[in-house]
Structure formats: C-alpha cells, structure tokens
Design an enzyme around this catalytic site. Structure first.
Site, PDB file in Angstrom:
ATOM      1  N   LYS A   1       0.838  -1.211   0.000  1.00  0.00           N
ATOM      2  CA  LYS A   1       0.000   0.000   0.000  1.00  0.00           C
ATOM      3  C   LYS A   1       0.867   1.254   0.000  1.00  0.00           C
ATOM      4  O   LYS A   1       0.478   2.265  -0.578  1.00  0.00           O
ATOM      5  CB  LYS A   1      -0.940   0.019   1.215  1.00  0.00           C
ATOM      6  CG  LYS A   1      -1.928  -1.121   1.228  1.00  0.00           C
ATOM      7  CD  LYS A   1      -3.277  -0.733   0.662  1.00  0.00           C
ATOM      8  CE  LYS A   1      -4.072  -1.995   0.410  1.00  0.00           C
ATOM      9  NZ  LYS A   1      -5.342  -1.938  -0.164  1.00  0.00           N
TER      10      LYS A   1
ATOM     11  N   LYS B   1      -4.098  -9.038  -8.231  1.00  0.00           N
ATOM     12  CA  LYS B   1      -5.420  -9.332  -7.676  1.00  0.00           C
ATOM     13  C   LYS B   1      -6.456  -8.349  -8.224  1.00  0.00           C
ATOM     14  O   LYS B   1      -6.152  -7.179  -8.416  1.00  0.00           O
ATOM     15  CB  LYS B   1      -5.329  -9.182  -6.157  1.00  0.00           C
ATOM     16  CG  LYS B   1      -6.541  -9.673  -5.430  1.00  0.00           C
ATOM     17  CD  LYS B   1      -6.383  -9.515  -3.936  1.00  0.00           C
ATOM     18  CE  LYS B   1      -6.717  -8.109  -3.511  1.00  0.00           C
ATOM     19  NZ  LYS B   1      -7.014  -7.962  -2.091  1.00  0.00           N
TER      20      LYS B   1
ATOM     21  N   LYS C   1     -10.928  -3.612  -5.751  1.00  0.00           N
ATOM     22  CA  LYS C   1     -12.022  -2.659  -5.919  1.00  0.00           C
ATOM     23  C   LYS C   1     -11.551  -1.219  -6.004  1.00  0.00           C
ATOM     24  O   LYS C   1     -12.251  -0.370  -6.508  1.00  0.00           O
ATOM     25  CB  LYS C   1     -13.075  -2.836  -4.831  1.00  0.00           C
ATOM     26  CG  LYS C   1     -12.585  -2.619  -3.421  1.00  0.00           C
ATOM     27  CD  LYS C   1     -13.728  -2.861  -2.452  1.00  0.00           C
ATOM     28  CE  LYS C   1     -13.332  -3.773  -1.324  1.00  0.00           C
ATOM     29  NZ  LYS C   1     -12.078  -3.419  -0.648  1.00  0.00           N
TER      30      LYS C   1
HETATM   31  N1  AQP Z   1      -9.656 -10.452  -6.033  1.00  0.00           N
HETATM   32  C1  AQP Z   1      -9.979 -11.085  -4.919  1.00  0.00           C
HETATM   33  N2  AQP Z   1      -9.989 -12.429  -4.899  1.00  0.00           N
HETATM   34  C2  AQP Z   1     -10.308 -13.101  -3.761  1.00  0.00           C
HETATM   35  N3  AQP Z   1     -10.635 -12.500  -2.608  1.00  0.00           N
HETATM   36  C3  AQP Z   1     -10.628 -11.159  -2.576  1.00  0.00           C
HETATM   37  N4  AQP Z   1     -10.890 -10.274  -1.597  1.00  0.00           N
HETATM   38  C4  AQP Z   1     -10.761  -9.018  -2.084  1.00  0.00           C
HETATM   39  N5  AQP Z   1     -10.411  -9.066  -3.386  1.00  0.00           N
HETATM   40  C5  AQP Z   1     -10.310 -10.382  -3.714  1.00  0.00           C
HETATM   41  C6  AQP Z   1     -11.225 -10.656  -0.232  1.00  0.00           C
HETATM   42  O1  AQP Z   1     -12.211  -9.789   0.276  1.00  0.00           O
HETATM   43  C7  AQP Z   1     -12.010  -9.625   1.675  1.00  0.00           C
HETATM   44  C8  AQP Z   1     -12.045  -8.191   2.107  1.00  0.00           C
HETATM   45  O2  AQP Z   1     -11.261  -7.391   1.358  1.00  0.00           O
HETATM   46  P1  AQP Z   1     -10.885  -5.928   1.840  1.00  0.00           P
HETATM   47  O3  AQP Z   1     -11.692  -4.937   1.175  1.00  0.00           O
HETATM   48  O4  AQP Z   1     -10.888  -5.808   3.319  1.00  0.00           O
HETATM   49  O5  AQP Z   1      -9.399  -5.845   1.453  1.00  0.00           O
HETATM   50  P2  AQP Z   1      -8.637  -6.079   0.139  1.00  0.00           P
HETATM   51  O6  AQP Z   1      -8.317  -7.524   0.056  1.00  0.00           O
HETATM   52  O7  AQP Z   1      -7.506  -5.107   0.216  1.00  0.00           O
HETATM   53  O8  AQP Z   1      -9.615  -5.708  -1.050  1.00  0.00           O
HETATM   54  P3  AQP Z   1      -9.328  -4.858  -2.346  1.00  0.00           P
HETATM   55  O9  AQP Z   1     -10.468  -5.069  -3.254  1.00  0.00           O
HETATM   56  O10 AQP Z   1      -7.966  -5.111  -2.898  1.00  0.00           O
HETATM   57  O11 AQP Z   1      -9.469  -3.400  -1.783  1.00  0.00           O
HETATM   58  P4  AQP Z   1      -8.460  -2.224  -1.833  1.00  0.00           P
HETATM   59  O12 AQP Z   1      -8.153  -2.055  -3.279  1.00  0.00           O
HETATM   60  O13 AQP Z   1      -9.152  -1.052  -1.247  1.00  0.00           O
HETATM   61  O14 AQP Z   1      -7.293  -2.634  -1.000  1.00  0.00           O
HETATM   62  C9  AQP Z   1     -10.706 -10.286   2.040  1.00  0.00           C
HETATM   63  O15 AQP Z   1     -11.007 -11.530   2.646  1.00  0.00           O
HETATM   64  C10 AQP Z   1     -10.042 -10.466   0.712  1.00  0.00           C
HETATM   65  O16 AQP Z   1      -9.168 -11.576   0.694  1.00  0.00           O
END
Ligand code: AQP
Length: 334
Positions: free
Chosen positions: A114, A196, A199
């Site tokens: 990050k 990955k 969002k």
């Molecule tokens: N692409 C993915 N594949 C599988 N699992 C995913 N998760 C998120 N993206 C995928 C799972 O969703 C849960 C919560 O996610 P989060 O929002 O707390 O954190 P994150 O993993 O950091 O999600 P993002 O989408 O990548 O958000 P940003 O971009 O804001 O950091 C977790 O269990 C995660 O594994």
C-alpha cells in the site's frame, strides 16, 4: 445445545464490491449462518487509510450493506454493522497499538504494497492498520476469522498481540484461528492476471463489479487477456497460463465445475468461445444479486434499520470485551 462458534469478517468500502470480493469472501459467508454466530461489517475506519471522497465513502458503505444482504447474508441470522458505529473498535485499536511492536508492523507485506501504491500518503493509519484489525477480531472473541491468503499475516500479528497481552494480564482474549476457505479462490484482474482484482483499482477495466450491467461484464470478459501461447487450448496451468487459469477459476466459482470438467467441456474449442461462456456464467450468477441490491438500495429506511440493529447487537459484545481490557490495563471506571 452447544453455543455456536463465533466468526467475523469485514470489507473496506474503499471501492465498489467486485467479483473478487464475492467469490473470494462473501459467497462463503452466506453459507455459514446456520453453523456460526457471524458478525460482518463495513470497514469504514480501515477505508480512510487511503484518502476517500466523503460522499463516495458514505454511499458505498450503505450500498455494501445492501450487497451483503443481496448476496445472501440474512440480517436476522447475521449481525451486519458499520464499523465506525461501534466505537469500541477504535478504542481497542488504540490500546493494541501499544502492544504491537514497530518491527512487527514494519514487516507487514500489505503495508509495503500500500505504501508503494500511495507514495504521497503513507500515513500512520496505514502502518498501524493491523492493530485496528486485531481489535476488530478480538472484541468479538471469535473462534475463527475467515481471511484471504493476503490477510493471514495480520491474523498472525493478532495472535502475537494476544499472546503478549494475555501473558501480562491473564486470559483476556481468545486466541483467533485463521480460517482459509478452500474454495475461496483468489480472483485476478482480467487484464493483468498477475495482480489481484481490486475494488480500488482506478482504471477498473479488468475489474468486474457486482453492479456491472450484463453488457459491461460481457465486454470485460471479451477483452480479458488469455495467454500469448499459440496453443489456444483451455488447460489449467497457472504458471504457464495465468490468464486462462484465472478464467477457469472464475468459471469454476460460478458453476461449481472442477478444472478437469472445464477442460473436457472446452476441449477443441478456442479461447474466444471460452471467454464468452465465462462471461455468461458470471452474468447469470450476478444477475439476482444486482437486482436485489438495486431494490434494497432504494429502501433506505430498511437499510438504516438493519445497520442500527446490527450496531446495537455488536456493541453489546464489543463493549463487554473493551470494559474488561480497560480494567486490566488500569483505567479508572467511569
Ligand atoms: N480479487 C480477490 N480475490 C479473492 N478475494 C478477494 N478479496 C478481495 N479481493 C479479492 C477478499 O475480500 C475480503 C475483504 O477485502 P478488503 O476490502 O478488506 O481488502 P482487500 O483484500 O484489500 O480488497 P481490495 O479489493 O484489494 O481493496 P483495496 O483495493 O481497497 O485494498 C478479504 O477476505 C479479501 O481476501
């Protein structure tokens, strides 16, 4: 009757929910309500570690609740709440900051990732985020914490904190166990299968959102990268063919078919054909979720009643733990 085991998880409303959020997390949550006492929250406190537009954060937080429900999380059976509504999270987060070591926090790979992505805003919250996450978990004394592979390190840190804290003050926290669902596939970006699907990805062209219209989903899958080999054959080989492997994993997540079944279904057919089928399977899987989300988003009063009741229920559990912690560390009772 035995008491149900407690489980808890949250998602940051840092972007609109994606196919990855669904297949990797929420889809598995919905199946747990009978077996576990589940707490699910919109992690708005975590979302502000990266700068958010206030109106977007507010909208997404409430929409995320609608989407949780549309994905099958029944508010009668699950406790659904907004993290900032239960101030015990921030309060315990602070206490736990004082029980996490600088060295431990420096080793968190997500902090490194990050920071690389937000070079102009490497704030303290980004660094101590795992302490807030430990607070999220420990307030509810859960037996399991369902996490993706990438959050495993944070649960390990929470376990270290528990060991340290309980070592000083006695058995205050229950040791949380990470629960990594086998079927919770990691969904990769359709245009960059080495990253990955996220969002908060600003371009978002390789990201499928739960609220995407069917034609947009089909277009995204049509453009999905397969692989530069000339084989043009659907075969599961994640190292050699990450794009195809990702599409197979998505298709498997939508249809429940195994990789062997998918390989034989598409034997002799090219990538173009395969991508169309994957797109259609995703459209059909997401259609009812999108429709129900839209209906719920229009019903603001209902959503408000759900998050209020959720915060009340979560608070009862959370403050019980917080009171105990405050007493143990020596704070004067009010
Ligand atoms: N692409 C993915 N594949 C599988 N699992 C995913 N998760 C998120 N993206 C995928 C799972 O969703 C849960 C919560 O996610 P989060 O929002 O707390 O954190 P994150 O993993 O950091 O999600 P993002 O989408 O990548 O958000 P940003 O971009 O804001 O950091 C977790 O269990 C995660 O594994």
């Amino acid at each position: 009757m035995d008491e149900k085991k407690v489980m808890l998880s949250g998602i940051k409303p840092s972007g609109d929910l994606t196919l990855g959020s669904y297949l990797g997390a929420i889809k598995n949550w919905a199946e747990r309500a009978e077996q576990f006492d589940c707490y699910y929250f919109m992690a708005d406190l975590h979302a502000i570690t990266v700068r958010q537009k206030p109106a977007d954060l507010r909208r997404r937080t409430v929409e995320q609740l609608a989407q949780y429900i549309a994905c099958g999380l029944d508010p009668e059976k699950n406790t659904l709440f907004i993290q900032s509504h239960v101030s015990a999270h921030a309060e315990l987060g602070w206490v736990l900051n004082c029980f996490a070591m600088f060295g431990e926090l420096s080793r968190m790979t997500q902090f490194k990732d990050k920071s690389r992505k937000n070079e102009d805003n490497i704030n303290g919250g980004l660094f101590t985020y795992p302490c807030l996450m430990a607070a999220d978990i420990l307030l509810y004394q859960p037996d399991y914490v369902p996490v993706g592979e990438d959050q495993k390190q944070h649960v390990e840190l929470a376990r270290n904190i528990v060991q340290r804290f309980n070592g000083i003050y006695g058995d205050v926290f229950k040791m949380p166990e990470p629960y990594i669902p086998k079927v919770g596939a990691r969904v990769m970006d359709l245009l960059d299968p080495m990253s990955k699907m996220s969002k908060s990805d600003e371009a978002g062209a390789g990201v499928v959102y739960l609220m995407d219209k069917p034609e947009d989903i089909m277009r995204k899958f049509k453009r999905a990268v397969t692989d530069s080999d000339t084989e043009n054959c659907v075969r599961y080989a994640p190292e050699e063919k990450p794009g195809v492997a990702n599409l197979m994993s998505i298709y498997s997540g939508c249809t429940g078919k195994s990789y062997a079944e998918i390989e034989s279904e598409f034997a002799g057919r090219g990538y173009g054909d395969f991508k169309k089928y994957v797109g259609e399977a995703v459209v059909e899987m997401l259609r009812p979720i999108r429709e129900e989300s839209l209906r719920l988003i229009a019903d603001k009063a209902y959503l408000e009643s759900v998050y209020r009741a959720g915060a009340e229920k979560a608070s009862r559990t959370a403050y019980r733990t917080l009171r105990k912690v405050y007493k143990k560390v020596g704070f004067v009772e009010r």
